[in-house]
Enzyme design. Structure first.
Site, mmCIF file in Angstrom:
data_model
loop_
_atom_site.group_PDB
_atom_site.id
_atom_site.type_symbol
_atom_site.label_atom_id
_atom_site.label_comp_id
_atom_site.label_asym_id
_atom_site.label_seq_id
_atom_site.Cartn_x
_atom_site.Cartn_y
_atom_site.Cartn_z
ATOM 1 N N LYS A 550 0.771 -1.224 0.016
ATOM 2 C CA LYS A 550 0.134 0.018 -0.070
ATOM 3 C C LYS A 550 0.923 1.344 0.183
ATOM 4 C CE LYS A 550 -2.032 -1.799 3.764
ATOM 5 N NZ LYS A 550 -3.053 -1.565 3.609
ATOM 6 N N LYS A 662 -8.605 -7.534 -1.652
ATOM 7 C CA LYS A 662 -8.014 -8.046 -2.641
ATOM 8 C C LYS A 662 -7.256 -9.218 -1.905
ATOM 9 C CE LYS A 662 -7.841 -3.616 -5.019
ATOM 10 N NZ LYS A 662 -7.108 -2.401 -4.913
#
Ligand code: 26V
Length: 813
Positions: A550, A662
Site C-alpha cells: 500500500k 483483494k
C-alpha cells in the site's frame, strides 16, 4: 470458464484477423514484428472491436458521470479478453503464432493515472458499471506523466519519470472535434439592459481541453462505456501570434508549454501538497470540460422533448458523482453555465445542481481536507468565485439561528472561512448525497469530521462500503485459483460474486484443499521469481508469505511491521531456542516525493532486509523483500501469493482500505486492527478466520483526549526489548547501507509516537505469533483461507455499484 462473444468465430478466425490487422496497421507481416508491436496490434484490434461492439440496451435513460482526478486503470488487455470471453481463443491463437499471450501482456504499459486506493476504486467502479449495464462514464485527466516510477538505490526510493505513452496507448482515441474551451483569469463584466442584467468574463487565458476516450468493456461485452480523459492544449484564440510572428519562438513555445503543464503531472494525494495553482487549474479544467460536454449532449438529446423546461429535467437523466473533493467545483460550475449561458434563474440552478451532484468522502484526517486561499481562487476563477460567494452568503443568511449551537455549526459548515475556500463544505452543500467508504468511516464522518452537517441534515448521509473488481483481482490475477473455482462451482461467480459462498462446502474437501495449496504454491513461486529478478532477493516458498502492500504513510504503520521483524530478529539472536515460523516479509508501495518520514521508512525496510537476509543465524527463518514500483501490474502478482494480509493502520485512520479486500479474496488471512473495512471483513468471516489486535477507535480517541500517552515511558520500561528496537534505529545496527534513522527516532520520542506504534507493539507481535502458530496446521489454515475467499463476494465492486445505483443515482441495476 469463457463464454464466447461473437468477436471471433474460432481460433483460426482470430489468427486471420490478427494477421490482417498487422498489415493494415503497421504494413508488416506478423512474423516481422517485435513483441512490443505485436502487443500494440493485438490491443488495437480488441479496442477497435470494443468501439464497434453492438451492446445490449443500457438500463434506463439515466447516465452516471463519475468525476475523478484519478483513474488507476492498470493494464487493460487481459481484463478485456476476460470480459469479452475470448481469453482462451486468443491465448491459443497467440501460442500458435509463436508469442505467448503472457509475453504480449508483459509489453503493456501500466498507466499510473492515480495514487492508490482512491484511483483504483474509480477504475473498479467503471468496470462494475459496465458489467451491470449502467450507462456510467468516467471523466478525468490524461496526465502526460503518471505517478513516478519508483526505483530503489542504496535502500532509498528514487523517483523516475513514468513515460507511459512512450510506445503509444492503443486503447485511446483523440477526439479533437469534441474539444472545448476553458477560461482562467480575466475580468467579470456586468451588463445591463433595462431590468435585465448579466455577466460575462472577458480576457483571461483560454485553454483548449482535448478529450481522449478509452472504451470500458463490461463483463460479457454487455456494455461498452467511455472513460474520457482531458488534455490541455493552447487554444488558437489565445496562441501568442504576435510573439510567433515577431520571431520570438521561445516566448511562443513557453506559452505552449505553460498550458500543457496543466495536464503534465499527477499530484500526490496524500502529501498535504495542496495550494499549488496548477492543481487548481487541473481541477477546474476537467470539471468545466466535462460539464460542458455533458450539458451539450443533454441539450441535443432532450432539447426537443422538454422545450423550455429542459434544465429542470437534468437530474432525471444525469448523475454527476464527485470522487472526493477534487471535483468540488462541479456545483458552482454547473450553476455558472446554467445561469450565464442557459439563462436559468439562480435559485433554480442551485436546485438543479444539488439534485444532480453527489459526493464521496475518502478520508477523515482533518489535515487532508482540501482548502484553497480565497485570493488565489478569485484571481484564477473570478466568475466561478462569485457563485461560491453568493451561495455562501445565502447559506449564512438562511442558517437556522434558533439552533442551540448555531455559531459553532455555522463556523464548521460555511464554505468560506479564515481566508479559505473549504472544498469539503463546498462539496456537501452542493450534493444531495454524501457517503463514506466503510461503515466505520461513515460513522466517524457523522460523529466528527462532518458532524455539524450531519446534525443539520442526517438524511444526506449514507455509507457505501468500498469494493474491488473481483474479475481483475481474482479472475485475471490468480488464474490457477480462478480455474479451480470455476471447475468446482462453475463460472457464475464472475458475474455474481456472491456465488463464491458456494466454496464454503469445499473448505474441508481434501481434493479441493490440495488443489488450493497447489495454486497458492504456484502463485508464491511466480512472485518469488519476480522478486528474485527485480531485487536479487531469494525467497523460500515454504515460508509464510506475509504481505503489506500500500502507499507509505505514517498512519498505515509500515513502521510497526518493521518493529515486529526487528523484534523477531533480536529475540532469535538472544535465545537460540526461540524459533518463529519461517516467514518472508514482503513490502511494496510508494511514498509521496516530498514525504520525508515515509521515505525513511522505505529506507529502513531495505536496511533491515540487508541485515536480516545476510545474517546466516536467522536467514533460514526470516527474509525481508521490498518489491519496487508497486503498481496495478505488480499488485496482481503479489495479492495471489499472500498468506498473511497486514492491515495495521491505527483504528480510526484508514477510511476503508481496499488491498485488505483483494488479499482476502485471494485467500490471505487478515492480521489487522479494527479499522476501516477490516471491521466488515471480521463480521463476514467470523473472529476465528481473522486476527484482530490493538486499540479500538474509542480507545484511541480516549487515549488522545486524555493526553496522558507518553511513548517515552514504554521505551524506558522495556529497554531490553521494545527499547532496544528504538535504540537500533540510531546505534549503527542498521546504518551500514545508508546511515542511521534519527528522524524515525524523533517521531517516536519528540513527536510522542503520534501513530501509536509503541502502544500497539506487544498486542501486534503476540497476534502475529498466534497466527503463524496456527499456520502449522495446514488443513485448518487452508479452511480459514478458503473461507476468506468464500466470504469475499460482498466486496465485489458490483455490490458497491448496485448500492450507489439504488440509493444515490436512483437507477435500477
Ligand atoms: C490524504 C492526506 C493528505 C494530507 C496528509 C494526510 C493525508 C492522509 C490521507 C489522505 C488520503 C486522501 C484520499 C484517499 O486517497 N483516500 C483513500 O481512499 C480509498 C478509497 O476509498 C480508501 O480505501 C483509503 O482508506 C483512503 O485512504
Amino acid at each position: 470458464m469463457q463464454k464466447k462473444a461473437q468477436l471471433f468465430t474460432s481460433k483460426e478466425d482470430f489468427i486471420n484477423q490478427y494477421r490482417e490487422e498487422c498489415e493494415s496497421l503497421l504494413s508488416k507481416k506478423y512474423d516481422e514484428l517485435q513483441p512490443q508491436e505485436r502487443y500494440y496490434v493485438l490491443a488495437s484490434l480488441i479496442a477497435s472491436k470494443a468501439k464497434n461492439f453492438k451492446v445490449d440496451a443500457k438500463k434506463g435513460d439515466k447516465s452516471v458521470y463519475y468525476f475523478s482526478l484519478e483513474f488507476l486503470i492498470g493494464p487493460l488487455l487481459d481484463n478485456y479478453l476476460l470480459n469479452f470471453g475470448i481469453r482462451d481463443i486468443v491465448k491459443e491463437g497467440c501460442a500458435e503464432l509463436g508469442t505467448t499471450l503472457d509475453d504480449l501482456i508483459a509489453c503493456e504499459a501500466d498507466p499510473g493515472l492515480g495514487n492508490g486506493g482512491l484511483g483504483r476504486l474509480a477504475a473498479c467502479f467503471l468496470d462494475s458499471m459496465a458489467a451491470l449495464g449502467i450507462s456510467g462514464h468516467g471523466n478525468g485527466m490524461r496526465y502526460r506523466y503518471g505517478l513516478f516510477k519508483q526505483e530503489i538505490e542504496g535502500g532509498r526510493q528514487v523517483e523516475k519519470m513514468d513515460n507511459w505513452l512512450e510506445h503509444g496507448f492503443p486503447w485511446e482515441t483523440r477526439k479533437n472535434e469534441s474539444s472545448v474551451l476553458v477560461t482562467f483569469g480575466g475580468q467579470v463584466v456586468r451588463h445591463q439592459d433595462g431590468e435585465r442584467f448579466w455577466f460575462t468574463q472577458e480576457g483571461g487565458e483560454v485553454i483548449k481541453a482535448v478529450p481522449y476516450d478509452v472504451p470500458i468493456i463490461g463483463y460479457e461485452g454487455k456494455t461498452v462505456n467511455n472513460l474520457r480523459l482531458w488534455s490541455a492544449e493552447p487554444a488558437e484564440e489565445n496562441f501568442d501570434l504576435d510573439a510567433f510572428n515577431a520571431g520570438d519562438y521561445a516566448k511562443a513555445m513557453k506559452f505552449r508549454s505553460d498550458v500543457e503543464a496543466i495536464s503534465q503531472i499527477l499530484y500526490p494525494n496524500d502529501a498535504g501538497e495542496h495550494g499549488r495553482i496548477l492543481r487548481l487549474k487541473q481541477e477546474y479544467l476537467f470539471v468545466s470540460a466535462g460539464l460542458q460536454t455533458i450539458l451539450r449532449s443533454f441539450e441535443k438529446n432532450y432539447g426537443e422533448k422538454y422545450g423550455d423546461k429542459l434544465w429542470e429535467h437534468l437530474s432525471d437523466h444525469v448523475c454527476i458523482h464527485t470522487n472526493d473533493t477534487h471535483p468540488a467545483m462541479c456545483g458552482p460550475e454547473l450553476m455558472r453555465i446554467l445561469v450565464d449561458e442557459k439563462d436559468v434563474d439562480f435559485d433554480l440552478a442551485f436546485k438543479i445542481a444539488r439534485a444532480t451532484i453527489s459526493y464521496t468522502n475518502h478520508t477523515v484526517m482533518p489535515e487532508a481536507l482540501e482548502k484553497w486561499p480565497i485570493n488565489t481562487f478569485r484571481e484564477l476563477l473570478p466568475r466561478l468565485y462569485m457563485f461560491i460567494e453568493e451561495i455562501d452568503r445565502r447559506y449564512r443568511d438562511t442558517f437556522p439561528h434558533d439552533r442551540d449551537n448555531w455559531q459553532e455549526e455555522l463556523s464548521q459548515t460555511a464554505i468560506l472561512w479564515d481566508g479559505q475556500v473549504r472544498m469539503a463544505n463546498l462539496s456537501v452543500i452542493f450534493s444531495h448525497s454524501v457517503n463514506g467508504v466503510s461503515a466505520l468511516h461513515t460513522g466517524i464522518l457523522e460523529a466528527s469530521t462532518l458532524r455539524s452537517f450531519y446534525e443539520l441534515s442526517p438524511e444526506l448521509f449514507n455509507n457505501k462500503t468500498n469494493g474491488i473488481s473481483h474479475r481483475r483481482f481474482l479472475g485475471n490475477a490468480n488464474p490457477k485459483y480462478a480455474r479451480l473455482i470455476c471447475d468446482t462451482i462453475g463460472d457464475g461467480w464472475l458475474s455474481d460474486a456472491t456465488q463464491l459462498e458456494k466454496l464454503e462446502k469445499y473448505e474441508e474437501d481434501p481434493s479441493f484443499v490440495e488443489e488450493f495449496h497447489k495454486a497458492k504454491a504456484w502463485d508464491k513461486q511466480r512472485l518469488a521469481d519476480y522478486i528474485k529478478e527485480t531485487t536479487g532477493t531469494a525467497l523460500d516458498t515454504n515460508m509464510v508469505f506475509d504481505v503489506q502492500v500500500k502507499r507509505f504513510h505514517a498512519y498505515k504503520r509500515q513502521l510497526l511491521n518493521v518493529f515486529k521483524i526487528l523484534d523477531l530478529y533480536n529475540r532469535m539472536l538472544a535465545d537460540s531456542s526461540f524459533q518463529p515460523r519461517p516467514t518472508a516479509f514482503i513490502f511494496s508501495g510508494k511514498a509521496a516525493q516530498s514525504y520525508d518520514f515515509a521515505k525513511e521508512v522505505i529506507r529502513l525496510i531495505n536496511s533491515v532486509a540487508d541485515v536480516v537476509n545476510n545474517d546466516a543465524r536467522v536467514n533460514q527463518t526470516l527474509r525481508v523483500a521490498f518489491v519496487p514500483n508497486f503498481a496495478v501490474s505488480s499488485a496482481q502478482l503479489v495479492y495471489p501469493a499472500a498468506e498473511i494480509s497486514e492491515q495495521i493502520s491505527w483504528a480510526g485512520s484508514e477510511a476503508s482500505g481496499t488491498s485488505n479486500m483483494k488479499l482476502m479474496m485471494n485467500g490471505a488471512i487478515t492480521l489487522g486492527t479494527y479499522d476501516g473495512a477490516n471491521v466488515e471483513i471480521c463480521d463476514l468471516v467470523g473472529e476465528e478466520n481473522i486476527k484482530i489486535f490493538g486499540l479500538r477507535t474509542e480507545e484511541v480517541d480516549a487515549l488522545r483526549a486524555g493526553g496522558n500517552y507518553w511513548a517515552r515511558d514504554l521505551y524506558d520500561r522495556d529497554r531490553q526489548r521494545l527499547g532496544r528496537i528504538v535504540d537500533e534505529l540510531v546505534d549503527g545496527t542498521l546504518a551500514h547501507l545508508s546511515g542511521n534513522f534519527n528522524s524515525i527516532m524523533d517521531e517516536l520520542h519528540v513527536n510522542n509516537d503520534h501513530d501509536l506504534v509503541l502502544k500497539d507493539f506487544y498486542s501486534y507481535v503476540d497476534a502475529w505469533e498466534e497466527l503463524t502458530e496456527f499456520y502449522g496446521d495446514r488443513d485448518a489454515w487452508a479452511k480459514a483461507a478458503i473461507h476468506n475467499t468464500a466470504c469475499s463476494g460482498y466486496f465485489s465492486s458490483d455490490r458497491t455499484i448496485r448500492e450507489y445505483a439504488r440509493d444515490i443515482w436512483h437507477i435500477d441495476a
